[in-house]
Write a protein that holds these residues in place. Sequence first.
Motif, PDB file in Angstrom:
ATOM      1  N   LEU A  56       4.911  -5.838  -1.275  1.00 36.15           N
ATOM      2  CA  LEU A  56       4.158  -5.714  -0.039  1.00 36.15           C
ATOM      3  C   LEU A  56       4.782  -4.724   0.935  1.00 36.15           C
ATOM      4  N   ILE A  57       6.111  -4.644   0.938  1.00 32.30           N
ATOM      5  CA  ILE A  57       6.786  -3.708   1.835  1.00 32.30           C
ATOM      6  C   ILE A  57       7.768  -2.868   1.035  1.00 32.30           C
ATOM      7  N   LEU A  58       8.186  -1.763   1.638  1.00 36.24           N
ATOM      8  CA  LEU A  58       9.218  -0.930   1.030  1.00 36.24           C
ATOM      9  C   LEU A  58      10.240  -0.573   2.097  1.00 36.24           C
ATOM     10  N   ARG A  59      11.414  -0.203   1.647  1.00 34.50           N
ATOM     11  CA  ARG A  59      12.473   0.169   2.584  1.00 34.50           C
ATOM     12  C   ARG A  59      12.675   1.668   2.563  1.00 34.50           C
ATOM     13  N   LYS A  60      13.118   2.195   3.691  1.00 36.35           N
ATOM     14  CA  LYS A  60      13.450   3.608   3.772  1.00 36.35           C
ATOM     15  C   LYS A  60      14.657   3.774   4.686  1.00 36.35           C
ATOM     16  N   GLU A  61      15.386   4.851   4.459  1.00 35.91           N
ATOM     17  CA  GLU A  61      16.592   5.101   5.239  1.00 35.91           C
ATOM     18  C   GLU A  61      16.296   6.107   6.346  1.00 35.91           C
ATOM     19  N   GLN A  62      16.793   5.799   7.522  1.00 33.72           N
ATOM     20  CA  GLN A  62      16.662   6.707   8.668  1.00 33.72           C
ATOM     21  C   GLN A  62      18.049   7.243   9.003  1.00 33.72           C
ATOM     22  N   ILE A  63      18.241   8.543   8.775  1.00 35.33           N
ATOM     23  CA  ILE A  63      19.536   9.168   9.017  1.00 35.33           C
ATOM     24  C   ILE A  63      19.774   9.280  10.514  1.00 35.33           C
ATOM     25  N   ALA A  64      20.983   8.950  10.941  1.00 32.36           N
ATOM     26  CA  ALA A  64      21.332   9.053  12.358  1.00 32.36           C
ATOM     27  C   ALA A  64      21.173  10.480  12.840  1.00 32.36           C
ATOM     28  N   ALA A  65      20.734  10.641  14.117  1.00 31.14           N
ATOM     29  CA  ALA A  65      20.478  11.974  14.672  1.00 31.14           C
ATOM     30  C   ALA A  65      21.709  12.871  14.593  1.00 31.14           C
ATOM     31  N   ALA A  66      22.891  12.307  14.777  1.00 28.75           N
ATOM     32  CA  ALA A  66      24.130  13.097  14.752  1.00 28.75           C
ATOM     33  C   ALA A  66      24.604  13.360  13.328  1.00 28.75           C
ATOM     34  N   GLY A  67      23.929  12.732  12.364  1.00 24.16           N
ATOM     35  CA  GLY A  67      24.326  12.928  10.964  1.00 24.16           C
ATOM     36  C   GLY A  67      25.555  12.148  10.574  1.00 24.16           C
ATOM     37  N   ARG A  68      25.977  11.241  11.419  1.00 18.97           N
ATOM     38  CA  ARG A  68      27.171  10.440  11.141  1.00 18.97           C
ATOM     39  C   ARG A  68      26.805   8.961  11.086  1.00 18.97           C
ATOM     40  N   GLY A  69      27.648   8.193  10.412  1.00 20.63           N
ATOM     41  CA  GLY A  69      27.424   6.762  10.309  1.00 20.63           C
ATOM     42  C   GLY A  69      26.460   6.412   9.191  1.00 20.63           C
ATOM     43  N   ARG A  70      26.337   5.146   8.949  1.00 18.70           N
ATOM     44  CA  ARG A  70      25.478   4.670   7.873  1.00 18.70           C
ATOM     45  C   ARG A  70      24.003   4.826   8.264  1.00 18.70           C
ATOM     46  N   PRO A  71      23.144   5.184   7.298  1.00 17.35           N
ATOM     47  CA  PRO A  71      21.710   5.294   7.588  1.00 17.35           C
ATOM     48  C   PRO A  71      21.154   3.944   8.038  1.00 17.35           C
ATOM     49  N   ARG A  72      20.171   3.998   8.904  1.00 13.35           N
ATOM     50  CA  ARG A  72      19.508   2.773   9.375  1.00 13.35           C
ATOM     51  C   ARG A  72      18.414   2.421   8.374  1.00 13.35           C
ATOM     52  N   ILE A  73      18.379   1.157   7.946  1.00  7.01           N
ATOM     53  CA  ILE A  73      17.385   0.705   6.982  1.00  7.01           C
ATOM     54  C   ILE A  73      16.173   0.166   7.726  1.00  7.01           C
ATOM     55  N   LEU A  74      15.010   0.752   7.429  1.00  8.68           N
ATOM     56  CA  LEU A  74      13.758   0.324   8.037  1.00  8.68           C
ATOM     57  C   LEU A  74      12.814  -0.179   6.958  1.00  8.68           C
ATOM     58  N   PHE A  75      11.904  -1.060   7.350  1.00  8.42           N
ATOM     59  CA  PHE A  75      10.914  -1.613   6.426  1.00  8.42           C
ATOM     60  C   PHE A  75       9.506  -1.324   6.952  1.00  8.42           C
ATOM     61  N   ALA A  76       8.573  -1.143   6.020  1.00  2.81           N
ATOM     62  CA  ALA A  76       7.172  -0.882   6.381  1.00  2.81           C
ATOM     63  C   ALA A  76       6.283  -1.354   5.237  1.00  2.81           C
ATOM     64  N   PRO A  77       5.016  -1.653   5.519  1.00  2.00           N
ATOM     65  CA  PRO A  77       4.093  -2.028   4.429  1.00  2.00           C
ATOM     66  C   PRO A  77       3.978  -0.897   3.405  1.00  2.00           C
ATOM     67  N   ASP A  78       3.842  -1.257   2.145  1.00  2.00           N
ATOM     68  CA  ASP A  78       3.685  -0.272   1.072  1.00  2.00           C
ATOM     69  C   ASP A  78       2.195   0.051   0.926  1.00  2.00           C
ATOM     70  N   GLY A  79       1.826   1.280   1.283  1.00  2.00           N
ATOM     71  CA  GLY A  79       0.425   1.674   1.274  1.00  2.00           C
ATOM     72  C   GLY A  79      -0.247   1.545  -0.080  1.00  2.00           C
ATOM     73  N   ALA A  80       0.537   1.644  -1.169  1.00  2.00           N
ATOM     74  CA  ALA A  80      -0.046   1.618  -2.515  1.00  2.00           C
ATOM     75  C   ALA A  80      -0.375   0.206  -2.991  1.00  2.00           C
ATOM     76  N   PHE A  81      -0.017  -0.813  -2.213  1.00  2.00           N
ATOM     77  CA  PHE A  81      -0.204  -2.183  -2.704  1.00  2.00           C
ATOM     78  C   PHE A  81      -1.676  -2.507  -2.935  1.00  2.00           C
ATOM     79  N   CYS A  82      -2.536  -2.159  -1.986  1.00  2.00           N
ATOM     80  CA  CYS A  82      -3.974  -2.369  -2.124  1.00  2.00           C
ATOM     81  C   CYS A  82      -4.684  -1.546  -1.054  1.00  2.00           C
ATOM     82  N   HIS A  83      -5.996  -1.621  -1.002  1.00  2.00           N
ATOM     83  CA  HIS A  83      -6.772  -0.918   0.007  1.00  2.00           C
ATOM     84  C   HIS A  83      -7.733  -1.888   0.688  1.00  2.00           C
ATOM     85  N   VAL A  84      -8.185  -1.488   1.887  1.00  2.00           N
ATOM     86  CA  VAL A  84      -9.245  -2.214   2.564  1.00  2.00           C
ATOM     87  C   VAL A  84     -10.363  -1.228   2.903  1.00  2.00           C
ATOM     88  N   ALA A  85     -11.588  -1.702   2.890  1.00  2.00           N
ATOM     89  CA  ALA A  85     -12.750  -0.885   3.247  1.00  2.00           C
ATOM     90  C   ALA A  85     -13.291  -1.361   4.583  1.00  2.00           C
TER      91      ALA A  85
END
Length: 410
Positions: A56-85
């Motif tokens: 239902l959801i997938l994770r993605k990494e958000q790189i810090a603006a300064a390019g330092r430190g660990r990437p921030r992990i974000l979650f969002a719905p996975d668009g490929a799971f299904c569709h609505v009309a």
Amino acid sequence: MSAIASTELVRQKNSLSVMAALRLHGSLSHTDMSSFTGLASATVSVITTDLERTGLILRKEQIAAAGRGRPRILFAPDGAFCHVAIIIISSDSVQYSLVDYAGKLVDRFTEQRMTTEKGRFGNAILAGLSRLADRSRIDRNHILQVSISSKGLVDAATATLLWSPVLGDERIDFQQLISGDERKRVTLNNETLLAAKAIWMREHAKDEAAPESLVTLSLGHSIGLGVARSGGGAIEVSAPNFGHMLHLADGALCRCGTRGCIEAYSGFYAILRSAFEAPPQAEPAKFVPIAEVDKIAASARAGARMARFAFRTAGLALGNGLSRLFSLHGHMPVFITGPGTRYFDLLESGLRDGLTQSQAVRFGGMPKIAIAPNEPELVFEGHMEHALSAADDYILSAEGAQKPVRNSAG
């Protein structure tokens, strides 16, 4: 109820809270989700792991603006799971939209001059749905949720259109018509209800002090009204049959066949009838092009007596109707939308005078009145929230969990 069943219900409720936060705020971290839902961080972690595992959801990494430190992990719905009309039925057209599970618009087209021949409209809707899937090259079964809206009177519980300006008294059971595949879910709502939901969400997304309840009034050939309220941490929306509430006993003839409705004095056809001094029992025009109402408005702004009277009469009917609503449900801010907003300068004095004729407004004060432009965009936003929330609810329910949802592209 067994302890296992109780635990499962709590898990479903918490999962829906997380999905609702992602729908409203976009990609979020564990910390953000915990803040928006009020759930403990450990609970959010368990839920996101489960939702990610089921696709239902997938994770993605958000790189810090300064390019330092660990990437921030974000979650969002996975668009490929299904569709609505999303199907929006208007007076002269039907609009079809395909949206993926992440809320991205995939395809849209509009069919003009739809058939109103009895018994054929449902087949036209089925053909439009098939075309929507074929154009995007997806399996038709991958459309899990179908959200339909129309002006008129609807039975949302059974997804049945009871009466509409387009089809009159012809009833259409959309649930039975569309859900040949038992996995496909169908909802039907009054168009202005969805606009009210979208305005409520916009107001609460931008301002923590947003009103707990509000009214959306749609002005056009038809008159619609939606009420949105906060209730139990969720939005409660309704669409009273405002346009066909009684304004004047034995009054002007309405398109619904009765006399004295608010719409019979304030819809575009009513303004046309009044401006040209046609008898109040004259047959209402089936559809009035907005260019014709623009001409009447230009005459009114130039000082033409009957044109100005037509708009004032419309404003009074709207104000009287709103004052009755406030007498029953208390004061609420009013957001006016629809093509009729372009004539608000001509309607406003009558509307305010109509409001002040009630004790509720005389003692409680004039409500806030604001213009909400671009009604089609509001209706679509309300559709998306409604359709995707309904899909989430089904997928995470015990019934949905027993039936695989994800399908491969066709």
